[in-house]
Motif scaffolding. Structure first.
Motif, PDB file in Angstrom:
ATOM      1  N   ILE A 148      50.250  50.037  39.968  1.00 46.42           N
ATOM      2  CA  ILE A 148      50.608  48.743  40.537  1.00 46.42           C
ATOM      3  C   ILE A 148      51.994  48.782  41.174  1.00 46.42           C
ATOM      4  O   ILE A 148      52.258  48.084  42.153  1.00 46.42           O
ATOM      5  N   ALA A 235      39.676  48.084  41.248  1.00 48.04           N
ATOM      6  CA  ALA A 235      39.345  46.663  41.114  1.00 48.04           C
ATOM      7  C   ALA A 235      40.583  45.866  40.728  1.00 48.04           C
ATOM      8  O   ALA A 235      40.836  44.780  41.264  1.00 48.04           O
ATOM      9  N   ILE A 236      41.388  46.419  39.817  1.00 48.34           N
ATOM     10  CA  ILE A 236      42.586  45.699  39.370  1.00 48.34           C
ATOM     11  C   ILE A 236      43.596  45.565  40.503  1.00 48.34           C
ATOM     12  O   ILE A 236      44.179  44.511  40.720  1.00 48.34           O
ATOM     13  N   PHE A 239      43.159  42.864  42.848  1.00 47.80           N
ATOM     14  CA  PHE A 239      43.590  41.564  42.350  1.00 47.80           C
ATOM     15  C   PHE A 239      45.018  41.235  42.771  1.00 47.80           C
ATOM     16  O   PHE A 239      45.377  40.074  42.874  1.00 47.80           O
ATOM     17  N   GLY A 246      38.383  43.115  43.708  1.00 48.09           N
ATOM     18  CA  GLY A 246      39.412  42.384  42.974  1.00 48.09           C
ATOM     19  C   GLY A 246      40.017  41.274  43.809  1.00 48.09           C
ATOM     20  O   GLY A 246      40.282  40.169  43.314  1.00 48.09           O
ATOM     21  N   LEU A 249      37.702  38.468  44.022  1.00 49.22           N
ATOM     22  CA  LEU A 249      37.665  37.797  42.725  1.00 49.22           C
ATOM     23  C   LEU A 249      38.831  36.832  42.599  1.00 49.22           C
ATOM     24  O   LEU A 249      38.666  35.695  42.151  1.00 49.22           O
ATOM     25  N   MET A 253      38.554  32.857  42.192  1.00 53.04           N
ATOM     26  CA  MET A 253      39.101  32.183  41.025  1.00 53.04           C
ATOM     27  C   MET A 253      40.089  31.112  41.401  1.00 53.04           C
ATOM     28  O   MET A 253      40.160  30.069  40.766  1.00 53.04           O
TER      29      MET A 253
END
Lengths: 294, 449
Positions: A148, A235-236, A239, A246, A249, A253
């Protein structure tokens, strides 16, 4: 000590008693240390839990009752709109492909860099034997950087999208695989390398023709395992803005209720992809390392 | 059988062997060229799918330059307010880095009504009364700017060089030595310095600019406090770098990893017995347990994090629980595999002494599996420190949160660099710790994963 003629016979029970008490003493001590370690561990766990609980926005016991709320809301809304589920699955399928592509490319690139790094940092194979510690430290640092960190910095420089995630994951993968590869390469037979060098092969030829065929099954097996991990990582990273499933998503959300059918479709796609590739990779890994020196 | 037939038979066999070898070579050749070709084709596809050609246009090189220079340097702002005429000095232009009243950098001086800012290398900016500004640029000349009824007037003419951006409302001059920006409300002069300023103490601390030896052995700088106590306090509560918050954040991240990993191990151990063939005679229980492990592992940590953060809110507990749940699945699988590989002989030996079932587990099974399990747990502890950083960025806790916040402000790059270094050091320290514990507890004889 009345029997003077056989001092050993009299001393024997005494020695055994000594031994026994010594053993019991040691066992007690060991049990004490073990018990103390356990107490310290439990104390750490409990106090850690209390600290974490107190620094959390919502408390543990209050939250525990609400754990099911969000999944229930998503499932019930998705169930009401179940007719739209196939359409949603189709709609988000390209995002899934992007997530898988990020994982695949970063595994591929990371494995290639890791391959070179592992040879450079294995004693006996290294191109520059004096630099082995240097390359090891480089791999340690590459392994230590969470994906990250690189992804966020690169998103700032390159904008959102799959490329920052790809570079970030590949960087970490190179370090992680490099270490595992090097452990395998350490056990490689050096005779083919010697043979190749006797006919004048240069370093890269020695590595590709002499070492790679020996270690390829294990390297492939590790790479497949890494691919599984990288699907999750990709996938993370999506985000935080790096594209793929991600990212969709997070959007679904942030729209909140009313878009839970989209969130449910994404959950299903992600779950299915992870389980599917877990199965495929574990089957191939078993085949690759069967009878080999895993 | 005659000699001739035998020879011809050998010839046939040789021929077929040669054919087989040829086929093998052909297959190898195909593989050796085919595999790179497939990889290359895939990379070409990715090149277009990820639009790497378009990356050059999307990439913000100026951002990269800011990041690269900002992460190891800082700038001091000299700001004149055009309404009041007051001049303020602040590091990074932040209130927390403001020079206290009566204090200013030593490269600023007065000459009558004029404030002279020396940017080094012959670059001098003069802040004159009536909101006028002059900038001596060596090799170029003096740039003058003043206000004429709300408009900025300069002596630059119509075609200024490209390092000057001049308009009616805003003038920006960027040189190697620094930067001058004039707008309607204020004039700002930036001077850049290498290093992380105010890392130890902010300007309002009496210990600012004092060396280590001066603090430890020197006179008492603050009449109310002892030097070491005061310096430690001012450092710990440094408002610019927030060392105490950062330390807490690192602690939270490690706490998440610790609680998550060991909590998962505690939950998974009894469940693993239920999933292992040797200890769980009921097929249905075994099957169900394994499917639960698979499900928990398949629902990724990301999804658990999202679900849990809805219930528990942001914070370290949410991250710890997310790690705990995901790893319960992984540990359950690994532990049950380890339990199935237990050697029967030791259990037999223990039971031959008349041990009851519980004692058989305690002395026959546990000593065999503990080294394997501990080694796996410790390995995950290290890798979960990294996961905790990532999960913290999503749920909002620990160093991950600080890092994302610092990146989102898009200006505190020196803090971003600081956090990145800390994260790397943290993970490497955990790596070392887990290796050390592994060697200490297991004796290094077990396989390292």
């Amino acid at each position: 000590m009345t029997d003077i003629s056989h001092p050993a016979a009299a001393a024997a029970p005494q020695r055994i008693a000594d031994l026994q008490s010594g053993y019991m003493e040691l066992a007690r001590k060991k049990r004490l240390y073990g018990g103390l370690t356990l107490v310290v561990f439990v104390l750490l766990l409990v106090s850690g839990f209390m600290v974490a609980d107190s620094r959390n926005a919502g408390g543990f016991w209050d939250g525990l009752a609400n754990v099911g709320d969000y999944p229930a809301a998503v499932i019930s809304e998705a169930w009401e709109k179940r007719a739209e589920l196939p359409a949603n699955l189709v709609k988000f399928f390209p995002a899934l492909v992007e997530t898988l592509n990020i994982a695949a490319v970063s595994t591929l690139v990371g494995a290639m860099i890791g391959l070179v790094l592992s040879f450079l940092s294995t004693r006996g194979l290294a191109r520059w034997p004096r630099l082995v510690p240097l390359f090891r430290r480089i791999m340690d640092i590459m392994r230590a950087v969470p994906e990250i960190v690189i992804a966020l910095v690169l998103i700032f420089m390159l904008g959102g999208g799959p490329v920052p995630a790809m570079i970030a994951i590949a960087f970490h993968t190179a370090g992680a695989l490099g270490k595992l590869f090097s452990e395998v390469a350490e056990n490689a037979d050096l005779k083919p390398v010697d043979g190749l060098s006797s006919v004048g092969a240069n370093w890269s030829q020695r590595m590709i023709l002499g070492v790679v065929p020996q270690v390829a099954p294990n390297f492939l097996s590790y790479s497949l395992l890494r691919f599984e991990i990288n699907i999750r990582a990709s996938a993370i990273l999506g985000f935080v803005g790096a594209g793929g499933l991600g990212y969709e998503l997070r959007n679904a959300m942030s729209w909140g209720p009313g878009q839970f059918d989209a969130a449910a479709a994404i959950f299903i796609l992600l779950f299915a992809a992870i389980v599917l590739f877990d199965q495929i990779s574990s089957r191939y890994r078993n085949r690759l390392t069967e009878g080999g020196h895993a | 059988m005659t000699d001739a037939t035998m020879i011809s038979g050998t010839g046939d066999r040789l021929g077929s062997a040669k054919d087989a070898a040829d086929r093998l070579f052909q297959r190898k050749r195909l593989f050796n060229f085919g595999l790179p070709a497939i990889v290359l084709a895939y990379l070409v596809y990715i090149f277009f799918a990820f639009d790497i050609a378009g990356l050059a246009q999307r990439a913000r090189l100026d951002n990269a330059v800011t990041l690269a220079s900002d992460s190891w340097s800082y700038k001091t702002h000299v700001t004149r307010d055009h309404r009041s005429g007051d001049i303020a000095y602040a590091i990074e232009g932040e209130r927390k880095g403001m020079y206290p009243e009566g204090m200013r950098p030593d490269w600023v001086s007065d000459a009558g009504d004029t404030t002279v800012v020396d940017l080094g290398d012959g670059h001098v900016v003069r802040i004159l009364p009536e909101n006028r500004t002059e900038y001596d640029v060596p090799g170029f000349g003096t740039i003058e700017a003043h206000f004429d009824g709300g408009r900025i007037v300069t002596n630059l003419g119509d075609t200024p060089p490209d390092w000057i951006n001049a308009g009616d409302r805003r003038v920006a001059i960027t040189t190697d030595a620094g930067r001058v920006t004039i707008t309607r409300s204020k004039t700002e002069v930036f001077r850049y310095f290498p290093g992380w300023e105010l890392f130890w103490f902010t300007l309002d601390s009496p210990y600012y600019g004092k060396s280590f030896a001066q603090i430890v052995f020197g006179e008492q700088w603050d009449p109310d406090r002892g030097n070491i106590e005061g310096a430690a306090n001012d450092f710990w509560h440094n408002p610019m770098w927030r060392h105490s918050d950062v330390a807490w954040a690192i602690g939270e991240t490690i706490l998440m990893a610790f609680l998550g990993t060991f909590g998962a191990a505690l939950v998974a151990l009894p469940l693993a017995f239920l999933a292992a063939k040797r200890f769980s005679p009921l097929m249905a229980v075994r099957f169900g347990m394994r499917r639960i492990f698979d499900f928990v592992r398949g629902v990724d940590g990301l999804i658990w994090t999202i679900v849990l953060s809805r219930a528990f809110g942001p914070g370290p507990l949410t991250g710890a629980l997310a790690i705990l749940i995901t790893d319960t699945g992984t540990f359950g699988k690994l532990f049950s595999e380890a339990l199935e590989n237990v050697d029967e002989k030791q259990i037999e030996g223990v039971s031959s002494t008349g041990a009851k079932p519980l004692q058989r587990y305690r002395f026959g099974v546990i000593p065999q599996v503990v080294p394997v399990l501990l080694s796996q747990i410790l390995y995950f502890f290290e890798s979960n420190t990294r996961s905790a950083t990532i999960i913290g960025a999503i749920t909002g806790g620990g160093i991950g949160l600080l890092l994302t916040q610092a990146i989102q402000t898009q200006k505190d790059w020196e803090e971003v660099a600081y956090y990145i270094i800390l994260v790397i050091l943290m993970v490497m320290a955990m790596d070392w710790l887990s290796g050390w514990l592994r060697a200490k507890l297991i004796g290094g004889s077990e396989d390292k994963h």
